[in-house]
Design a protein around this motif. Structure first.
Motif, PDB file in Angstrom:
ATOM      1  N   ALA A  75      -1.891   4.821  16.225  1.00  0.00           N
ATOM      2  CA  ALA A  75      -1.604   5.653  15.054  1.00  0.00           C
ATOM      3  C   ALA A  75      -2.705   5.319  14.067  1.00  0.00           C
ATOM      4  CB  ALA A  75      -0.239   5.303  14.468  1.00  0.00           C
ATOM      5  N   VAL A  76      -3.418   6.343  13.607  1.00  0.00           N
ATOM      6  CA  VAL A  76      -4.539   6.115  12.695  1.00  0.00           C
ATOM      7  C   VAL A  76      -4.337   6.904  11.413  1.00  0.00           C
ATOM      8  CG1 VAL A  76      -6.179   5.593  14.560  1.00  0.00           C
ATOM      9  CG2 VAL A  76      -5.951   7.944  13.755  1.00  0.00           C
ATOM     10  N   ASP A  77      -4.902   6.359  10.333  1.00  0.00           N
ATOM     11  CA  ASP A  77      -4.809   7.052   9.051  1.00  0.00           C
ATOM     12  C   ASP A  77      -5.913   8.094   8.947  1.00  0.00           C
ATOM     13  OD1 ASP A  77      -7.163   5.669   8.369  1.00  0.00           O
ATOM     14  OD2 ASP A  77      -6.143   4.267   7.040  1.00  0.00           O
ATOM     15  N   ASP A  78      -6.034   8.718   7.788  1.00  0.00           N
ATOM     16  CA  ASP A  78      -7.011   9.801   7.641  1.00  0.00           C
ATOM     17  C   ASP A  78      -8.459   9.317   7.670  1.00  0.00           C
ATOM     18  OD1 ASP A  78      -6.664   8.544   5.211  1.00  0.00           O
ATOM     19  OD2 ASP A  78      -6.676  10.379   4.023  1.00  0.00           O
ATOM     20  N   SER A  79      -8.656   7.987   7.639  1.00  0.00           N
ATOM     21  CA  SER A  79     -10.001   7.420   7.786  1.00  0.00           C
ATOM     22  C   SER A  79     -10.232   6.881   9.193  1.00  0.00           C
ATOM     23  CB  SER A  79     -10.214   6.297   6.769  1.00  0.00           C
ATOM     24  OG  SER A  79     -10.122   6.786   5.458  1.00  0.00           O
ATOM     25  N   ASP A  80      -9.325   7.185  10.117  1.00  0.00           N
ATOM     26  CA  ASP A  80      -9.379   6.749  11.513  1.00  0.00           C
ATOM     27  C   ASP A  80      -9.188   5.242  11.667  1.00  0.00           C
ATOM     28  OD1 ASP A  80      -9.474   7.689  14.208  1.00  0.00           O
ATOM     29  OD2 ASP A  80     -11.441   6.735  14.417  1.00  0.00           O
ATOM     30  N   ASN A  81      -8.529   4.598  10.689  1.00  0.00           N
ATOM     31  CA  ASN A  81      -8.208   3.179  10.781  1.00  0.00           C
ATOM     32  C   ASN A  81      -6.860   3.020  11.474  1.00  0.00           C
ATOM     33  OD1 ASN A  81     -10.485   2.272   9.228  1.00  0.00           O
ATOM     34  ND2 ASN A  81      -9.429   3.045   7.421  1.00  0.00           N
ATOM     35  N   ALA A  82      -6.818   2.189  12.497  1.00  0.00           N
ATOM     36  CA  ALA A  82      -5.570   1.952  13.230  1.00  0.00           C
ATOM     37  C   ALA A  82      -4.573   1.226  12.333  1.00  0.00           C
ATOM     38  CB  ALA A  82      -5.846   1.140  14.483  1.00  0.00           C
ATOM     39  N   ILE A  83      -3.330   1.725  12.340  1.00  0.00           N
ATOM     40  CA  ILE A  83      -2.267   1.078  11.571  1.00  0.00           C
ATOM     41  C   ILE A  83      -1.090   0.713  12.482  1.00  0.00           C
ATOM     42  CG2 ILE A  83      -2.875   2.003   9.314  1.00  0.00           C
ATOM     43  CD1 ILE A  83      -0.920   4.259   9.722  1.00  0.00           C
ATOM     44  N   GLY A  84      -1.184   1.074  13.756  1.00  0.00           N
ATOM     45  CA  GLY A  84      -0.179   0.710  14.735  1.00  0.00           C
ATOM     46  C   GLY A  84      -0.672   1.093  16.116  1.00  0.00           C
ATOM     47  N   PRO A 119       0.829  -1.208   0.000  1.00  0.00           N
ATOM     48  CA  PRO A 119       0.000   0.000   0.000  1.00  0.00           C
ATOM     49  C   PRO A 119       0.861   1.254   0.000  1.00  0.00           C
ATOM     50  CG  PRO A 119      -0.642  -1.500   1.778  1.00  0.00           C
ATOM     51  CD  PRO A 119       0.612  -2.036   1.166  1.00  0.00           C
ATOM     52  N   GLN A 120       0.257   2.347  -0.408  1.00  0.00           N
ATOM     53  CA  GLN A 120       0.958   3.627  -0.364  1.00  0.00           C
ATOM     54  C   GLN A 120       1.188   4.024   1.086  1.00  0.00           C
ATOM     55  OE1 GLN A 120      -1.827   6.022  -2.696  1.00  0.00           O
ATOM     56  NE2 GLN A 120      -0.135   6.335  -4.110  1.00  0.00           N
ATOM     57  N   THR A 121       2.166   4.892   1.284  1.00  0.00           N
ATOM     58  CA  THR A 121       2.422   5.392   2.623  1.00  0.00           C
ATOM     59  C   THR A 121       1.154   6.041   3.162  1.00  0.00           C
ATOM     60  OG1 THR A 121       4.720   5.801   2.061  1.00  0.00           O
ATOM     61  CG2 THR A 121       3.859   6.943   3.986  1.00  0.00           C
ATOM     62  N   PRO A 122       0.712   5.610   4.347  1.00  0.00           N
ATOM     63  CA  PRO A 122      -0.527   6.162   4.883  1.00  0.00           C
ATOM     64  C   PRO A 122      -0.319   7.578   5.392  1.00  0.00           C
ATOM     65  CG  PRO A 122       0.480   4.753   6.497  1.00  0.00           C
ATOM     66  CD  PRO A 122       1.322   4.638   5.242  1.00  0.00           C
ATOM     67  N   PHE A 123      -1.361   8.320   5.366  1.00  0.00           N
ATOM     68  CA  PHE A 123      -1.349   9.628   5.989  1.00  0.00           C
ATOM     69  C   PHE A 123      -1.746   9.416   7.438  1.00  0.00           C
ATOM     70  CE2 PHE A 123      -3.758  13.352   7.428  1.00  0.00           C
ATOM     71  CZ  PHE A 123      -2.740  14.284   7.385  1.00  0.00           C
ATOM     72  N   ILE A 124      -0.826   9.646   8.352  1.00  0.00           N
ATOM     73  CA  ILE A 124      -1.145   9.510   9.775  1.00  0.00           C
ATOM     74  C   ILE A 124      -1.791  10.820  10.205  1.00  0.00           C
ATOM     75  CG2 ILE A 124      -0.261   9.094  12.085  1.00  0.00           C
ATOM     76  CD1 ILE A 124       2.119   7.703  10.812  1.00  0.00           C
ATOM     77  N   SER A 125      -3.094  10.778  10.326  1.00  0.00           N
ATOM     78  CA  SER A 125      -3.779  12.010  10.672  1.00  0.00           C
ATOM     79  C   SER A 125      -3.567  12.376  12.130  1.00  0.00           C
ATOM     80  CB  SER A 125      -5.267  11.918  10.355  1.00  0.00           C
ATOM     81  OG  SER A 125      -5.896  10.957  11.167  1.00  0.00           O
ATOM     82  N   ARG A 126      -3.392  11.346  12.962  1.00  0.00           N
ATOM     83  CA  ARG A 126      -3.188  11.647  14.374  1.00  0.00           C
ATOM     84  C   ARG A 126      -2.842  10.380  15.137  1.00  0.00           C
ATOM     85  NH1 ARG A 126      -8.699  11.209  17.208  1.00  0.00           N
ATOM     86  NH2 ARG A 126      -9.953  10.262  15.589  1.00  0.00           N
ATOM     87  N   ILE A 127      -2.464  10.598  16.355  1.00  0.00           N
ATOM     88  CA  ILE A 127      -2.304   9.516  17.310  1.00  0.00           C
ATOM     89  C   ILE A 127      -3.358   9.771  18.368  1.00  0.00           C
ATOM     90  CG2 ILE A 127      -0.800   8.494  19.047  1.00  0.00           C
ATOM     91  CD1 ILE A 127       1.568   9.267  17.244  1.00  0.00           C
TER      92      ILE A 127
END
Length: 156
Positions: free
Chosen positions: A60-69, A2-10
């Motif tokens: 750590a969540v992406d711009d869709s609020d999906n946890a990636i870590g 996948p492309q590098t995720p946009f980490i919108s926030r922690i």
């Protein structure tokens, strides 16, 4: 990949994150903990499935609020740091460690499985130094640990 995720926030975890947290743990362990015996891995997962989904974690969540870590930090000790394997090596672990440092008043410590060379390299790259060893992990399994700490304000 996948492309590098946009980490919108922690953000802090909530009760709806439990299943995703366990997926991340399971996938990350499958990728990085090849040294675990299948029986031990099953027992560890069973124990964690009762605890981890309800623990107070940082996600750590992406711009869709999906946890990636996620990470679990308690009393200046990094208890757990796991990243979805699809996103490893993209700065997510570093961002989570920076978050941990932001609320630690002292040094940050971590226990790393000696056989997990990826994790050892990660922590050494960030500036963590070895402070000790044990022949077993904290639960008594025969997986040696390396104790490490990051002196205050040393993050590379």
């Amino acid at each position: 990949m996948p492309q590098t995720p946009f980490i919108s926030r922690i953000r802090k975890s909530n009760s709806g994150d439990g299943q995703r947290v366990m997926e991340i743990w399971r996938d990350a362990v499958q990728e990085t903990h090849l040294f675990l015996k299948a029986k031990d891995r099953f027992e560890i997962e069973k124990s964690l499935s009762d605890f981890l989904p309800m623990a107070s974690l940082w996600l750590a969540v992406d711009d869709s609020d999906n946890a990636i870590g996620f990470m679990l930090c308690s009393h200046n000790h990094l208890e757990a740091l796991f990243i979805d394997p699809h996103f490893m090596g993209q700065g997510i672990g570093r961002r989570l460690v920076q978050q941990a440092i932001s609320f630690c008043n002292d040094i940050l410590s971590v226990d790393v499985n000696e056989e997990n060379s990826q994790a050892l390299g990660f922590y050494r790259h960030l500036g963590f130094i070895e402070t000790g060893r044990s022949k077993t992990d904290r639960q008594g399994y025969p997986y040696p640990l390396i104790f490490m700490h990051l002196p205050r304000n040393i993050l590379k």
